[in-house]
Design a protein around this motif. Sequence first.
Motif, mmCIF file in Angstrom:
data_model
loop_
_atom_site.group_PDB
_atom_site.id
_atom_site.type_symbol
_atom_site.label_atom_id
_atom_site.label_comp_id
_atom_site.label_asym_id
_atom_site.label_seq_id
_atom_site.Cartn_x
_atom_site.Cartn_y
_atom_site.Cartn_z
ATOM 1 N N GLY A 131 102.146 30.386 -12.871
ATOM 2 C CA GLY A 131 102.075 31.481 -13.832
ATOM 3 C C GLY A 131 101.005 31.171 -14.864
ATOM 4 N N PRO A 132 100.665 32.152 -15.703
ATOM 5 C CA PRO A 132 99.601 31.947 -16.695
ATOM 6 C C PRO A 132 99.900 30.823 -17.695
ATOM 7 N N GLU A 133 101.187 30.558 -17.936
ATOM 8 C CA GLU A 133 101.557 29.538 -18.916
ATOM 9 C C GLU A 133 101.651 28.134 -18.319
ATOM 10 N N GLN A 134 101.462 28.033 -17.006
ATOM 11 C CA GLN A 134 101.612 26.738 -16.347
ATOM 12 C C GLN A 134 100.275 26.031 -16.173
ATOM 13 N N PRO A 135 100.320 24.696 -15.980
ATOM 14 C CA PRO A 135 99.064 23.945 -15.834
ATOM 15 C C PRO A 135 98.279 24.379 -14.595
ATOM 16 N N GLU A 136 96.983 24.169 -14.656
ATOM 17 C CA GLU A 136 96.067 24.530 -13.573
ATOM 18 C C GLU A 136 96.384 23.728 -12.307
ATOM 19 N N GLN A 137 96.190 24.358 -11.150
ATOM 20 C CA GLN A 137 96.409 23.676 -9.868
ATOM 21 C C GLN A 137 95.173 22.879 -9.470
ATOM 22 N N SER A 138 95.389 21.881 -8.646
ATOM 23 C CA SER A 138 94.252 21.154 -8.077
ATOM 24 C C SER A 138 93.627 22.049 -6.998
ATOM 25 N N PHE A 139 92.433 21.675 -6.561
ATOM 26 C CA PHE A 139 91.750 22.450 -5.531
ATOM 27 C C PHE A 139 92.591 22.535 -4.261
ATOM 28 N N SER A 140 93.160 21.398 -3.829
ATOM 29 C CA SER A 140 93.936 21.412 -2.578
ATOM 30 C C SER A 140 95.231 22.208 -2.728
ATOM 31 N N GLU A 141 95.839 22.207 -3.919
ATOM 32 C CA GLU A 141 97.037 23.032 -4.145
ATOM 33 C C GLU A 141 96.685 24.509 -4.047
ATOM 34 N N ARG A 142 95.556 24.893 -4.652
ATOM 35 C CA ARG A 142 95.117 26.301 -4.595
ATOM 36 C C ARG A 142 94.851 26.719 -3.158
ATOM 37 N N GLN A 143 94.189 25.836 -2.389
ATOM 38 C CA GLN A 143 93.883 26.145 -0.984
ATOM 39 C C GLN A 143 95.164 26.353 -0.177
ATOM 40 N N MET A 144 96.128 25.467 -0.380
ATOM 41 C CA MET A 144 97.377 25.554 0.368
ATOM 42 C C MET A 144 98.161 26.802 -0.055
ATOM 43 N N TYR A 145 98.153 27.097 -1.346
ATOM 44 C CA TYR A 145 98.820 28.300 -1.856
ATOM 45 C C TYR A 145 98.210 29.538 -1.199
ATOM 46 N N GLN A 146 96.871 29.598 -1.174
ATOM 47 C CA GLN A 146 96.179 30.742 -0.565
ATOM 48 C C GLN A 146 96.518 30.883 0.905
ATOM 49 N N ALA A 147 96.527 29.756 1.621
ATOM 50 C CA ALA A 147 96.823 29.783 3.064
ATOM 51 C C ALA A 147 98.235 30.316 3.301
ATOM 52 N N ALA A 148 99.195 29.837 2.510
ATOM 53 C CA ALA A 148 100.586 30.274 2.666
ATOM 54 C C ALA A 148 100.732 31.753 2.284
ATOM 55 N N LEU A 149 100.093 32.145 1.185
ATOM 56 C CA LEU A 149 100.169 33.547 0.741
ATOM 57 C C LEU A 149 99.577 34.476 1.797
ATOM 58 N N GLU A 150 98.422 34.117 2.348
ATOM 59 C CA GLU A 150 97.790 34.952 3.378
ATOM 60 C C GLU A 150 98.680 35.066 4.611
#
Length: 165
Positions: free
Chosen positions: A118-137
Amino acid sequence: MGKQAEYSAGDYVVYPTHGVGRVQGIETQEISGVTLELLIVTFEQDRMTLRVPLVRAESSGLRKLSSRKLMEDALTTLKGRSRAKRTMWSRRAQEYEAKINSGDPVSIAEVVRDLHRGPEQPEQSFSERQMYQAALERLAREFAAVEDIDEDSAAVKLEEMLAAA
């Protein structure tokens, strides 16, 4: 011959490691002197065609699209509380990868939920963002096919559910 009736051209199916694909048809090919019936599945997003022997379709994890009930279970999971563990990222990443490749919408929803920031939470690492995107897609593709809407609308709806949770 019974397997052939399970799948027909135009059906959406889910292959665990590739997500949602569409059955183009069934063809018979002779490979090394053995005649095989192959299920032809295309994955538009990856510009890929997969030929799965009908006799191995079930053991390979190929399945029909989720029922509305199973998709509702996945959405309920998505709205639940995050259960992100405090273990090392490499170990969590392996677990998340296994869940995404399982093809199970509830498991994929767990990954999306746990990696959502969420907007109030700390930024994700690059690999976390990639995995999040893959799962969301992956989840959005199946959600879109079940709801008969386009993939982008499905992703937006899923992210709205996450933001509201």
